[in-house]
Design a protein around this motif. Structure first.
Motif, PDB file in Angstrom:
ATOM      1  N   VAL A  52      -2.515   3.424-101.614  1.00  0.00           N
ATOM      2  CA  VAL A  52      -3.230   4.537-102.225  1.00  0.00           C
ATOM      3  C   VAL A  52      -4.385   3.996-103.048  1.00  0.00           C
ATOM      4  O   VAL A  52      -4.380   2.828-103.463  1.00  0.00           O
ATOM      5  CB  VAL A  52      -2.324   5.431-103.101  1.00  0.00           C
ATOM      6  N   GLN A  53      -5.349   4.844-103.256  1.00  0.00           N
ATOM      7  CA  GLN A  53      -6.512   4.505-104.063  1.00  0.00           C
ATOM      8  C   GLN A  53      -6.579   5.500-105.214  1.00  0.00           C
ATOM      9  O   GLN A  53      -6.447   6.700-105.000  1.00  0.00           O
ATOM     10  CB  GLN A  53      -7.789   4.610-103.206  1.00  0.00           C
ATOM     11  N   ILE A  58      -7.660  10.194-109.979  1.00  0.00           N
ATOM     12  CA  ILE A  58      -7.190  11.007-108.849  1.00  0.00           C
ATOM     13  C   ILE A  58      -6.598  10.088-107.795  1.00  0.00           C
ATOM     14  O   ILE A  58      -7.229   9.117-107.372  1.00  0.00           O
ATOM     15  CB  ILE A  58      -8.334  11.850-108.261  1.00  0.00           C
ATOM     16  N   ARG A  60      -5.394   9.145-104.115  1.00  0.00           N
ATOM     17  CA  ARG A  60      -5.718   9.480-102.721  1.00  0.00           C
ATOM     18  C   ARG A  60      -5.008   8.503-101.794  1.00  0.00           C
ATOM     19  O   ARG A  60      -4.914   7.317-102.100  1.00  0.00           O
ATOM     20  CB  ARG A  60      -7.209   9.398-102.484  1.00  0.00           C
ATOM     21  N   TYR A  61      -4.554   9.012-100.667  1.00  0.00           N
ATOM     22  CA  TYR A  61      -3.920   8.173 -99.656  1.00  0.00           C
ATOM     23  C   TYR A  61      -4.993   7.402 -98.908  1.00  0.00           C
ATOM     24  O   TYR A  61      -6.006   7.970 -98.499  1.00  0.00           O
ATOM     25  CB  TYR A  61      -3.109   9.050 -98.713  1.00  0.00           C
ATOM     26  N   SER A  62      -4.793   6.100 -98.710  1.00  0.00           N
ATOM     27  CA  SER A  62      -5.788   5.247 -98.071  1.00  0.00           C
ATOM     28  C   SER A  62      -5.516   4.996 -96.594  1.00  0.00           C
ATOM     29  O   SER A  62      -6.269   4.292 -95.949  1.00  0.00           O
ATOM     30  CB  SER A  62      -5.850   3.891 -98.786  1.00  0.00           C
ATOM     31  N   ASP A  68      -1.220  15.097 -96.421  1.00  0.00           N
ATOM     32  CA  ASP A  68      -1.923  15.732 -97.532  1.00  0.00           C
ATOM     33  C   ASP A  68      -1.339  15.128 -98.805  1.00  0.00           C
ATOM     34  O   ASP A  68      -0.216  15.425 -99.175  1.00  0.00           O
ATOM     35  CB  ASP A  68      -1.716  17.245 -97.485  1.00  0.00           C
ATOM     36  N   ARG A  70      -1.843  14.512-102.755  1.00  0.00           N
ATOM     37  CA  ARG A  70      -2.584  14.940-103.936  1.00  0.00           C
ATOM     38  C   ARG A  70      -1.882  14.452-105.185  1.00  0.00           C
ATOM     39  O   ARG A  70      -0.667  14.543-105.282  1.00  0.00           O
ATOM     40  CB  ARG A  70      -2.661  16.459-103.981  1.00  0.00           C
ATOM     41  N   ARG A  72      -2.509  12.940-109.601  1.00  0.00           N
ATOM     42  CA  ARG A  72      -3.357  12.625-110.750  1.00  0.00           C
ATOM     43  C   ARG A  72      -2.594  11.714-111.696  1.00  0.00           C
ATOM     44  O   ARG A  72      -1.401  11.848-111.873  1.00  0.00           O
ATOM     45  CB  ARG A  72      -3.753  13.899-111.458  1.00  0.00           C
TER      46      ARG A  72
END
Length: 123
Positions: A52-53, A58, A60-62, A68, A70, A72
């Protein structure tokens, strides 16, 4: 008129100095992380590993799988993430430190309810 010119020159110098500084993360958690998700209860697959990034807090899946993803990261490192793929969904919470983190998750899939824990390591 001289005062305005002096202020403009000072602003130009300040902007050039700031633009020459190296870019830094906007949160202490920004960057690439490797996350391992372990199932402790239920019939979901035993473990998953994802890259993940985190950018500006936030998550995000890399990867390339159709997920999906999501989430934080709060100021103190608290994490809240939701992942959905196909008919499955899982929600996770926990905390990140500077290099490591962990927490728990709970979800459902076509095979029923599952839950477990996750760990994360900065890459």
């Amino acid at each position: 008129m001289i005062r305005f010119a002096t202020m403009s020159a000072a602003a130009a110098v300040a902007l050039s100095v700031l633009s020459s500084l190296p870019a830094s993360a906007r949160t202490p958690y920004d960057g690439a992380w490797s996350v391992v998700i372990i199932t402790d209860r239920g019939t979901c697959d035993r473990a998953y590993r994802y890259s993940v990034q985190i950018t500006d807090g936030i998550v995000r899946y890399s990867g390339e799988m159709g997920m999906d993803f999501r989430g934080r990261v709060g100021r103190g490192g608290s994490v809240a993430v939701s992942v959905a793929a196909g008919g499955s969904r899982a929600d996770g919470t926990g905390r990140l430190g500077q290099s490591y983190g962990g927490g728990s998750w709970r979800g459902n899939s076509s095979t029923g309810q599952c839950s477990g824990r996750w760990t994360a390591e900065r890459r």
